[in-house]
Design a protein around this motif. Structure first.
Motif, mmCIF file in Angstrom:
data_model
loop_
_atom_site.group_PDB
_atom_site.id
_atom_site.type_symbol
_atom_site.label_atom_id
_atom_site.label_comp_id
_atom_site.label_asym_id
_atom_site.label_seq_id
_atom_site.Cartn_x
_atom_site.Cartn_y
_atom_site.Cartn_z
ATOM 1 N N TYR A 106 0.810 -1.218 0.000
ATOM 2 C CA TYR A 106 0.000 0.000 0.000
ATOM 3 C C TYR A 106 0.849 1.277 0.000
ATOM 4 O O TYR A 106 0.360 2.353 0.281
ATOM 5 C CB TYR A 106 -0.947 -0.016 1.199
ATOM 6 C CG TYR A 106 -1.864 -1.216 1.157
ATOM 7 C CD1 TYR A 106 -3.015 -1.198 0.378
ATOM 8 C CD2 TYR A 106 -1.532 -2.393 1.842
ATOM 9 C CE1 TYR A 106 -3.825 -2.314 0.290
ATOM 10 C CE2 TYR A 106 -2.349 -3.504 1.766
ATOM 11 C CZ TYR A 106 -3.495 -3.467 0.987
ATOM 12 O OH TYR A 106 -4.310 -4.577 0.894
ATOM 13 N N HIS A 149 2.390 9.511 1.578
ATOM 14 C CA HIS A 149 1.314 8.830 0.846
ATOM 15 C C HIS A 149 0.393 9.833 0.157
ATOM 16 O O HIS A 149 -0.106 10.771 0.782
ATOM 17 C CB HIS A 149 0.509 7.940 1.789
ATOM 18 C CG HIS A 149 -0.169 6.820 1.063
ATOM 19 N ND1 HIS A 149 -1.285 7.019 0.274
ATOM 20 C CD2 HIS A 149 0.131 5.498 0.973
ATOM 21 C CE1 HIS A 149 -1.642 5.863 -0.258
ATOM 22 N NE2 HIS A 149 -0.804 4.923 0.151
ATOM 23 N N LYS A 151 -2.626 9.661 -0.734
ATOM 24 C CA LYS A 151 -4.020 9.685 -0.273
ATOM 25 C C LYS A 151 -4.167 10.278 1.126
ATOM 26 O O LYS A 151 -5.285 10.409 1.628
ATOM 27 C CB LYS A 151 -4.605 8.268 -0.293
ATOM 28 C CG LYS A 151 -4.819 7.733 -1.700
ATOM 29 C CD LYS A 151 -5.533 6.390 -1.699
ATOM 30 C CE LYS A 151 -5.763 5.915 -3.133
ATOM 31 N NZ LYS A 151 -6.453 4.592 -3.151
ATOM 32 N N TYR A 152 -3.038 10.647 1.740
ATOM 33 C CA TYR A 152 -3.116 11.256 3.072
ATOM 34 C C TYR A 152 -3.894 12.570 2.978
ATOM 35 O O TYR A 152 -3.694 13.372 2.068
ATOM 36 C CB TYR A 152 -1.716 11.515 3.635
ATOM 37 C CG TYR A 152 -1.725 11.994 5.063
ATOM 38 C CD1 TYR A 152 -1.780 11.081 6.111
ATOM 39 C CD2 TYR A 152 -1.728 13.353 5.367
ATOM 40 C CE1 TYR A 152 -1.812 11.515 7.430
ATOM 41 C CE2 TYR A 152 -1.756 13.797 6.677
ATOM 42 C CZ TYR A 152 -1.793 12.870 7.708
ATOM 43 O OH TYR A 152 -1.847 13.296 9.010
ATOM 44 N N THR A 154 -7.235 12.491 2.822
ATOM 45 C CA THR A 154 -8.526 12.141 2.226
ATOM 46 C C THR A 154 -9.151 11.004 3.020
ATOM 47 O O THR A 154 -8.474 10.297 3.774
ATOM 48 C CB THR A 154 -8.365 11.687 0.766
ATOM 49 O OG1 THR A 154 -7.737 10.382 0.736
ATOM 50 C CG2 THR A 154 -7.501 12.661 -0.024
ATOM 51 N N ALA A 156 -10.034 8.224 2.002
ATOM 52 C CA ALA A 156 -9.501 6.933 1.562
ATOM 53 C C ALA A 156 -8.274 6.513 2.364
ATOM 54 O O ALA A 156 -7.977 5.309 2.472
ATOM 55 C CB ALA A 156 -9.157 6.988 0.076
ATOM 56 N N TYR A 157 -7.555 7.503 2.936
ATOM 57 C CA TYR A 157 -6.320 7.157 3.650
ATOM 58 C C TYR A 157 -6.594 6.308 4.885
ATOM 59 O O TYR A 157 -5.765 5.457 5.248
ATOM 60 C CB TYR A 157 -5.538 8.409 4.048
ATOM 61 C CG TYR A 157 -4.330 8.073 4.900
ATOM 62 C CD1 TYR A 157 -3.164 7.561 4.324
ATOM 63 C CD2 TYR A 157 -4.359 8.208 6.290
ATOM 64 C CE1 TYR A 157 -2.070 7.224 5.096
ATOM 65 C CE2 TYR A 157 -3.274 7.870 7.078
ATOM 66 C CZ TYR A 157 -2.125 7.374 6.479
ATOM 67 O OH TYR A 157 -1.058 7.026 7.251
ATOM 68 N N VAL A 160 -6.344 2.927 3.838
ATOM 69 C CA VAL A 160 -4.940 2.607 3.556
ATOM 70 C C VAL A 160 -4.219 2.266 4.854
ATOM 71 O O VAL A 160 -3.483 1.279 4.937
ATOM 72 C CB VAL A 160 -4.232 3.788 2.845
ATOM 73 C CG1 VAL A 160 -2.714 3.548 2.779
ATOM 74 C CG2 VAL A 160 -4.795 3.991 1.445
ATOM 75 N N ASN A 189 0.052 16.561 -0.077
ATOM 76 C CA ASN A 189 -0.909 17.433 -0.755
ATOM 77 C C ASN A 189 -1.280 18.653 0.081
ATOM 78 O O ASN A 189 -2.197 19.400 -0.260
ATOM 79 C CB ASN A 189 -2.175 16.648 -1.115
ATOM 80 C CG ASN A 189 -2.734 15.907 0.100
ATOM 81 O OD1 ASN A 189 -2.361 16.198 1.231
ATOM 82 N ND2 ASN A 189 -3.620 14.967 -0.148
ATOM 83 N N GLN A 193 -5.123 14.928 8.010
ATOM 84 C CA GLN A 193 -6.021 13.784 8.002
ATOM 85 C C GLN A 193 -6.956 13.811 9.202
ATOM 86 O O GLN A 193 -6.553 14.167 10.311
ATOM 87 C CB GLN A 193 -5.200 12.486 8.032
ATOM 88 C CG GLN A 193 -6.018 11.221 7.988
ATOM 89 C CD GLN A 193 -6.644 11.002 6.619
ATOM 90 O OE1 GLN A 193 -6.075 11.413 5.603
ATOM 91 N NE2 GLN A 193 -7.799 10.387 6.582
#
Length: 444
Positions: A106, A149, A151-152, A154, A156-157, A160, A189, A193
């Motif tokens: 991942y 990462h 996706k951090y 979001t 979705a994280y 993960v 980004n 989180q």
């Protein structure tokens, strides 16, 4: 309040207690928490790209090829941990930079992308096998914060993170502790989180129900509000967590350090401190390695205040525990062994009265330390006590006082030569249950 209680040197004789005294009082530890309290001392190991970049908190943008220990030997780590008397090792499987010490499916920021072992290595597997070989336990630190990462930041994280936990908790055997840091900053980004810690906890315990999960507010073990390894002399294993969060929004540091007098949950205190100035290895900090005397003083104020001690010993750039750190650990072990080698109370006679325990020696004994333990499986009860002594069986003087006892309380006082020691429980929530008393003469 009731004014009688039981004392047994080294053994809690519950069968001799009246039925009412055997009832649990207040929050009590689970069997897993009891086993955790018995560990008392284990090692922390911060290891990753920071080891090679001289950073403490990496940026997450480091080229994974910087991770390249030339002589990594987890068997050496485990042997030294065992020889030092540590009951386990907790490794930073993933720190804030997001670098994984195992080839996670991942992440693209792992040992698989490093130069080490041509990308075919797995530190977690090596350490798991090494710990099993020498007979110590293993735990993992998995930072929720991930600066690498994509996706951090979001929703979705969170999935993960759960998947990375699942990899570790289902592929490497049982761990004794899962360590959560409360840090929460921006990812690559620029977003922060919103962690779903409830889902994290439930998932982790589904994979390994025996885990002790550590964080500011547990659920099983708590941070003590500092990184000096020092727990307040008043240390309740109880904490209120309603309305609090991990990291920002955690209870005040002084509350974490001493617990809550009437806390609703049993959450024991774990004292973290590094053997060096920093948490990761930096060669310029070789001169900061703590001496055995300093480590022993920390031990007295952590384990000796009813908590556990997790001592960070960071591997160097070769992937080895540095000789300076190893030497300090071995001296620390010798210091503890010497200090607690001879229990001076083992041949004494114990007398109980309404509100005190008297220890009578066949002949005068010179000592400066008393160790007390409560039967915490039935709750933490003692609020305040005095230690009195007499050299002639008549005139008593107060030589020490204390507050909480819990799993273990080590009380030191100026060296005395005494015929009788009297321990008086002055305040308590319920009938005090002292499971062990020992005495020592510890060199300065």
């Amino acid at each position: 309040m009731k004014k009688n209680y039981l004392i047994a040197c080294g053994l809690f004789l519950s069968s001799f207690l009246p039925l009412a005294a055997q009832q649990k009082f207040g929050p009590t530890p689970s069997k897993e928490q009891l086993a955790w309290h018995e560990k008392e001392f284990y090692l922390f190991m911060h290891f990753g790209p920071n080891t090679f970049t001289d950073l403490e908190w990496g940026h997450g943008s480091e080229n994974p090829t910087v991770f390249n220990p030339t002589q990594l030997d987890c068997n050496q780590w485990a042997r030294i941990a065992k020889a030092s008397g540590a009951k386990g090792i907790v490794i930073t499987a993933k720190h804030h930079d997001g670098f994984c010490l195992w080839p996670s499916k991942y992440s693209n920021h792992t040992v698989r992308e490093s130069s080490w072992m041509d990308g075919k290595g797995d530190v977690i597997k090596m350490l798991s096998e090494a710990c099993k070989k020498v007979g110590i336990d293993m735990g993992v630190y998995i930072s929720p914060w991930d600066k690498n990462h994509p996706k951090y930041g979001t929703a979705a994280y969170n999935d993960v993170y759960i998947n990375t936990m699942k990899e570790l908790l289902t592929n490497y055997g049982n761990f004794f502790e899962l360590w959560w840091d409360g840090a929460n900053g921006e990812g690559p980004n620029g977003k922060k989180q919103e962690y779903d810690f409830t889902k994290f906890k439930d998932s982790a315990l589904t994979y390994q129900p025996q885990l002790i999960i550590f964080s500011d507010i547990g659920p099983h073990a708590r941070w003590i509000g500092n990184e000096n390894g020092i727990i307040h002399p008043t240390n309740w294993n109880l904490l209120d967590t309603a309305g609090f969060k991990r990291g920002e929004g955690a209870p005040a540091n002084d509350t974490l350090n001493s617990g809550n007098f009437n806390g609703k949950h049993w959450i024991g205190a774990e004292a973290d401190v590094s053997i060096r100035k920093g948490w990761f290895y930096h060669p310029e900090e070789d001169s900061t390695v703590k001496s055995a005397a300093t480590l022993f003083n920390i031990y007295l104020q952590s384990v000796g205040h009813g908590g556990n001690l997790i001592l960070n010993v960071p591997p160097n750039r070769k992937g080895l525990i540095d000789p300076l750190d190893s030497a300090a650990l071995m001296e620390f072990k010798k210091t503890r062994d010497h200090a607690f080698a001879n229990d001076l109370l083992k041949n004494a006679k114990i007398h109980r009265s309404n509100n005190s325990i008297e220890i009578h020696f066949p002949k005068a004994v010179t000592l400066n330390t008393i160790e007390l333990k409560e039967a915490i499986e039935l709750g933490q009860r003692v609020i305040q006590f005095d230690v009195n002594g007499s050299s002639n069986s008549k005139d008593f003087k107060t030589i020490a006082s204390g507050t909480t006892i819990g799993h273990k309380r080590i009380i030191q006082f100026p060296t005395q030569t005494l015929k009788i020691i009297r321990i008086k429980m002055n305040e308590y929530k319920a009938q005090p249950l002292i499971s062990s008393i020992k005495g020592y003469l510890i060199p300065n």
